[in-house]
Motif scaffolding. Structure first.
Motif, PDB file in Angstrom:
ATOM      1  N   LEU A 125      -7.049  -0.122   3.251  1.00  0.00           N
ATOM      2  CA  LEU A 125      -7.174  -1.677   3.307  1.00  0.00           C
ATOM      3  C   LEU A 125      -8.625  -2.138   3.712  1.00  0.00           C
ATOM      4  N   GLY A 157      -2.931   5.195   0.914  1.00  0.00           N
ATOM      5  CA  GLY A 157      -3.793   3.672   0.497  1.00  0.00           C
ATOM      6  C   GLY A 157      -4.861   3.048   1.667  1.00  0.00           C
ATOM      7  N   LEU A 186       0.842  -1.242   0.012  1.00  0.00           N
ATOM      8  CA  LEU A 186       0.009   0.056   0.163  1.00  0.00           C
ATOM      9  C   LEU A 186       0.817   1.245   0.040  1.00  0.00           C
TER      10      LEU A 186
END
Length: 270
Positions: free
Chosen positions: A135, A133, A129
């Motif tokens: 998850l 970014g 990532l």
């Protein structure tokens, strides 16, 4: 990947046919991302993608979407299915993703992360990532319900019989509840910006056969089928007959409302 399952071609095909594609959750994920990094949507990676139902839902939002899975059979079915041009698939373990550090905008795992080596996967997701970014891990509870006229409660008592019969065949790796696994992964995630969401109901009108087919894709049913194929068939037939009797219906293609209860968590890498 800590546990390898869903690797028979027939199972992979059934997975594609019966599993519910969670469009509602994709919308939640994208709303979260748009608040965090609205202009950086180049690459999404769907880990443990199976036959690709969730993977292709990401296609409208990203320049490129890659689904990864350890199972050749699942990927064969995914690639044979019609897909957008910006979607591709790669075979690899969830803990060894073929992407450069900081290359990925979104890492997702849809009803798959409970089978991973949880800590190794979280470290690998963090590696690939980029800063900012996201998850997104999601799954559903086993207690799916059915709605049909004024007999919904009766149907769900029968559904509970189905689940109870399969419980002894549940893989010990995920224990009695996968919610605990996801909660543990959530607690282990070091990102300060994260949120837990529980019990989002996704409803689909499906033929009764599709409900039976979906339960038959569960790892617990597949295990029963391996141990005692005749008993697995008897159980499915018995549940189907009981449901039809309660519905006062003769055709297993009679439509019901399937209620799937999802939970998920989202996190943004600092």
């Amino acid at each position: 990947m800590a546990v390898r399952l869903f690797e028979e071609k027939d199972h992979a095909s059934a997975y594609l046919q019966y599993r519910v594609a969670p469009q509602e959750l994709i919308s939640r994920i994208m709303n979260y991302m748009e608040k965090k990094t609205p202009t950086q949507l180049s690459l999404a990676v769907d880990v443990g993608c199976g036959s690709g139902q969730g993977t292709i839902l990401l296609a409208p939002y990203f320049t490129k979407v890659v689904g990864t899975d350890i199972s050749p059979a699942q990927l064969e079915v995914a690639m044979a299915n019609r897909k957008p041009l910006n979607v591709s698939y790669r075979q690899c373990p969830a803990e060894e993703l073929p992407f450069a550090s900081g290359e990925v905008d979104l890492v997702t795992a849809m009803t798959a992360a409970h089978w991973f080596d949880h800590q190794k996967f979280l470290l690998e997701a963090d590696r690939v990532l980029r800063p900012g970014g996201c998850l997104a891990l999601l799954s559903y509870t086993m207690d799916m319900e059915l709605e049909y006229g004024d007999v919904s409660n009766t149907l769900n008592d029968i559904c509970k019989e189905f689940y109870a019969a399969l419980l002894p065949f549940r893989n010990p790796y995920i224990g009695s509840s996968s919610v605990k696994i996801y909660a543990g992964m959530f607690d282990s995630c070091p990102y300060p910006e994260k949120e837990w969401n529980e019990c989002l109901q996704v409803k689909r009108i499906v033929p009764l056969t599709a409900y039976i087919g979906m339960v038959e894709t569960f790892s617990s049913y597949q295990k029963l089928q391996q141990v005692d194929p005749a008993e697995a068939e008897r159980l499915s037939n018995d549940i189907r007959k009981k449901l039809l009797s309660a519905m006062k219906a003769s055709s297993p293609d009679t439509e019901v409302t399937l209620v799937v209860k999802y939970f998920y968590w989202l996190a943004c890498k600092p």
